[in-house]
Design an enzyme around this catalytic site. Structure first.
Site, PDB file in Angstrom:
ATOM      1  N   ARG A 177      -1.210 -13.024   9.277  1.00  0.00           N
ATOM      2  CA  ARG A 177      -0.418 -12.746   8.057  1.00  0.00           C
ATOM      3  C   ARG A 177      -1.141 -11.791   7.104  1.00  0.00           C
ATOM      4  NH1 ARG A 177       1.704 -14.667  11.377  1.00  0.00           N
ATOM      5  NH2 ARG A 177       2.868 -16.610  11.490  1.00  0.00           N
ATOM      6  N   CYS A 226       7.337 -20.430   5.535  1.00  0.00           N
ATOM      7  CA  CYS A 226       6.143 -21.193   5.119  1.00  0.00           C
ATOM      8  C   CYS A 226       5.630 -20.690   3.778  1.00  0.00           C
ATOM      9  CB  CYS A 226       5.039 -21.068   6.174  1.00  0.00           C
ATOM     10  SG  CYS A 226       5.426 -21.996   7.657  1.00  0.00           S
ATOM     11  N   GLU A 296       1.363 -17.899   1.493  1.00  0.00           N
ATOM     12  CA  GLU A 296       1.919 -16.947   2.449  1.00  0.00           C
ATOM     13  C   GLU A 296       3.097 -16.231   1.770  1.00  0.00           C
ATOM     14  OE1 GLU A 296       2.371 -18.167   6.519  1.00  0.00           O
ATOM     15  OE2 GLU A 296       4.134 -16.886   6.804  1.00  0.00           O
TER      16      GLU A 296
HETATM   17  C1  LIG Z   1      13.779 -19.440   7.487  1.00  0.00           C
HETATM   18  C2  LIG Z   1      12.552 -18.558   7.508  1.00  0.00           C
HETATM   19  C3  LIG Z   1      11.697 -18.580   8.587  1.00  0.00           C
HETATM   20  C4  LIG Z   1      10.559 -17.765   8.621  1.00  0.00           C
HETATM   21  N1  LIG Z   1       9.738 -17.833   9.698  1.00  0.00           N
HETATM   22  C5  LIG Z   1       8.672 -17.018   9.770  1.00  0.00           C
HETATM   23  C6  LIG Z   1       7.802 -17.034  10.913  1.00  0.00           C
HETATM   24  O1  LIG Z   1       8.008 -17.771  11.869  1.00  0.00           O
HETATM   25  N2  LIG Z   1       6.741 -16.194  10.927  1.00  0.00           N
HETATM   26  C7  LIG Z   1       6.483 -15.336   9.887  1.00  0.00           C
HETATM   27  O2  LIG Z   1       5.517 -14.557   9.980  1.00  0.00           O
HETATM   28  N3  LIG Z   1       7.267 -15.305   8.792  1.00  0.00           N
HETATM   29  C8  LIG Z   1       8.340 -16.114   8.700  1.00  0.00           C
HETATM   30  N4  LIG Z   1       9.145 -16.087   7.596  1.00  0.00           N
HETATM   31  C9  LIG Z   1       8.778 -15.229   6.449  1.00  0.00           C
HETATM   32  C10 LIG Z   1       9.417 -13.821   6.470  1.00  0.00           C
HETATM   33  O3  LIG Z   1      10.624 -13.834   7.204  1.00  0.00           O
HETATM   34  C11 LIG Z   1       8.496 -12.753   7.066  1.00  0.00           C
HETATM   35  O4  LIG Z   1       7.296 -12.668   6.322  1.00  0.00           O
HETATM   36  C12 LIG Z   1       9.174 -11.376   7.112  1.00  0.00           C
HETATM   37  O5  LIG Z   1       8.435 -10.544   7.970  1.00  0.00           O
HETATM   38  C13 LIG Z   1       9.290 -10.710   5.734  1.00  0.00           C
HETATM   39  O6  LIG Z   1      10.080  -9.539   5.901  1.00  0.00           O
HETATM   40  P1  LIG Z   1      11.045  -9.020   4.740  1.00  0.00           P
HETATM   41  O7  LIG Z   1      11.590  -7.699   5.174  1.00  0.00           O
HETATM   42  O8  LIG Z   1      12.050 -10.021   4.369  1.00  0.00           O
HETATM   43  O9  LIG Z   1      10.002  -8.788   3.564  1.00  0.00           O
HETATM   44  P2  LIG Z   1      10.195  -9.123   2.006  1.00  0.00           P
HETATM   45  O10 LIG Z   1      10.321 -10.583   1.822  1.00  0.00           O
HETATM   46  O11 LIG Z   1      11.248  -8.258   1.419  1.00  0.00           O
HETATM   47  O12 LIG Z   1       8.776  -8.631   1.447  1.00  0.00           O
HETATM   48  C14 LIG Z   1       7.593  -9.332   1.761  1.00  0.00           C
HETATM   49  C15 LIG Z   1       6.400  -8.428   1.384  1.00  0.00           C
HETATM   50  O13 LIG Z   1       6.403  -7.291   2.248  1.00  0.00           O
HETATM   51  C16 LIG Z   1       6.494  -6.091   1.474  1.00  0.00           C
HETATM   52  N5  LIG Z   1       7.334  -5.173   2.245  1.00  0.00           N
HETATM   53  C17 LIG Z   1       8.567  -5.374   2.763  1.00  0.00           C
HETATM   54  N6  LIG Z   1       8.966  -4.298   3.449  1.00  0.00           N
HETATM   55  C18 LIG Z   1       7.964  -3.390   3.363  1.00  0.00           C
HETATM   56  C19 LIG Z   1       7.763  -2.067   3.847  1.00  0.00           C
HETATM   57  N7  LIG Z   1       8.674  -1.444   4.605  1.00  0.00           N
HETATM   58  N8  LIG Z   1       6.623  -1.425   3.529  1.00  0.00           N
HETATM   59  C20 LIG Z   1       5.669  -2.049   2.775  1.00  0.00           C
HETATM   60  N9  LIG Z   1       5.782  -3.285   2.287  1.00  0.00           N
HETATM   61  C21 LIG Z   1       6.923  -3.948   2.585  1.00  0.00           C
HETATM   62  C22 LIG Z   1       7.118  -6.490   0.152  1.00  0.00           C
HETATM   63  O14 LIG Z   1       6.743  -5.593  -0.872  1.00  0.00           O
HETATM   64  C23 LIG Z   1       6.495  -7.867  -0.037  1.00  0.00           C
HETATM   65  O15 LIG Z   1       5.169  -7.728  -0.527  1.00  0.00           O
HETATM   66  C24 LIG Z   1      10.283 -16.894   7.539  1.00  0.00           C
HETATM   67  C25 LIG Z   1      11.173 -16.853   6.436  1.00  0.00           C
HETATM   68  C26 LIG Z   1      12.295 -17.672   6.418  1.00  0.00           C
HETATM   69  C27 LIG Z   1      13.231 -17.586   5.243  1.00  0.00           C
END
Ligand SMILES: Cc1cc2nc3c(=O)[nH]c(=O)nc-3n(C[C@H](O)[C@H](O)[C@H](O)COP(=O)(O)OP(=O)(O)OC[C@H]3O[C@@H](n4cnc5c(N)ncnc54)[C@H](O)[C@@H]3O)c2cc1C
Length: 302
Positions: A177, A226, A296
């Site tokens: 992470r 998480c 996280e």
């Molecule tokens: C039900 C559920 C289950 C999940 N299970 C997992 C799992 O099994 N494993 C896991 O790792 N995570 C899990 N997550 C967490 C999450 O889905 C991941 O961390 C996901 O990769 C975040 O992506 P996002 O586009 O939604 O980012 P966001 O939530 O929009 O942003 C998260 C961070 O990333 C940055 N960011 C986003 N896009 C970019 C980009 N293109 N360039 C630079 N920075 C960027 C944002 O500024 C922020 O700091 C889960 C979440 C939920 C709701």
């Protein structure tokens, strides 16, 4: 934050961006919590350096939004604007074992698209919501898979150099992470090198991972996945569960009954409720185990 200056509004739009006024982050995040601000949607990667220079020159700070699945945003009028990549029409292009993917692409759809082209490896990521860019930033992972393992190169806006660069996979370190990108770097697209596998085999792997998720996570509820990272050699969820904290709540912010490391918005939780719950659980775990859990979830404070 509302961008007031009409000249600045015009300049942002002239660079080919959309400007949406007074957007609610509660509606754009999976937790359903967060205040309002202006949102700039970027259609051309090449416009990013000029856009960010423009915002900087006006003293306007920004945050970068992917799919909003790992975010806890404070309430009220936010003191920053939010920028987000618009979804392109061609999100994924396949050439042999290489998948070239826009950072705005949905991660789950990308996994299935690649599977249909007999490219596997990412089955474990099927239920991770959000964008490919967000997954790269967090080095998202599940069930023994992490996206960083497949990265061949990344197109990234390097905030320090204020330009777009291509980084090879071996120039980036991907850890649990965590990645070596600077906090304000912006991932724009990625080339993943994926192993060839028959579609039926990939589909079977996807089904197994979906089933594991359904059995252990509160999927119908508002959460950010998480809340805490697992400390080395331990499980944050297990520690919270052992302390009997499943169902423990502050206002409508609640430790899930299904998975103790998922905190859910069970109604109208405010950011302060969720932050208080996080602080309270962290303190109890520290008191009982001597371990300080690290977030996280990414918190956007004022
Ligand atoms: C039900 C559920 C289950 C999940 N299970 C997992 C799992 O099994 N494993 C896991 O790792 N995570 C899990 N997550 C967490 C999450 O889905 C991941 O961390 C996901 O990769 C975040 O992506 P996002 O586009 O939604 O980012 P966001 O939530 O929009 O942003 C998260 C961070 O990333 C940055 N960011 C986003 N896009 C970019 C980009 N293109 N360039 C630079 N920075 C960027 C944002 O500024 C922020 O700091 C889960 C979440 C939920 C709701």
């Amino acid at each position: 934050m509302k961008i007031e200056d009409p000249k600045l509004v015009a300049a942002i739009r002239e660079l080919g961006n959309d400007l949406e006024r007074g957007t609610s982050l509660a509606e754009l995040t999976y937790l359903g919590i967060g205040g309002t601000t202006d949102l700039i949607r970027i259609h051309r990667h090449e416009a990013i350096p000029d856009l960010l220079n423009l915002l900087d020159s006006q003293g306007i700070s920004h945050r970068f939004l992917g799919g909003g699945s790992n975010l806890l945003v404070v309430d009220g009028e936010l003191p920053f604007v939010v920028v987000q990549l618009a979804k392109p029409s061609d999100e994924v292009l396949i050439d042999g074992n290489i998948a070239a993917i826009d950072a705005a692409a949905d991660l789950g759809r990308t996994v299935t698209f690649c599977a249909k082209h007999n490219l596997g490896g990412m089955e474990g990521l099927i239920g991770v919501p959000g964008t490919v860019g967000g997954a790269l930033r967090m080095n998202a992972g599940a069930y023994g898979t992490q996206i960083g393992s497949y990265v061949r190169e990344v197109k990234v806006y390097r905030a320090a150099a204020r330009r777009i660069e291509i980084l090879k996979g071996d120039q980036i370190s991907f850890e649990y992470r965590h990645t070596s990108f600077a906090p304000d770097d912006m991932m724009l697209s990625v080339k993943l090198e994926l192993p060839s596998k028959p579609f039926s085999e990939i589909l079977q792997g996807i089904r197994i991972c979906n089933e594991k998720r359904r059995a252990s996570q509160p999927l119908g509820q508002k959460s950010a996945g998480c809340i805490f990272k697992n400390p080395p050699g331990a499980s944050a969820g297990r520690m919270i569960d052992e302390l009997g904290l499943k169902g423990f709540s502050v206002g409508d912010a609640r430790v899930s009954d299904r998975h103790a490391n998922f905190f859910v918005n069970a109604g109208k939780a405010s950011a302060s409720d969720m932050l208080a719950l996080i602080a309270n659980v962290r303190e109890r775990v520290r008191g009982a185990y001597g371990v300080t859990l690290e977030n996280e979830v990414v918190v956007w404070n004022a």
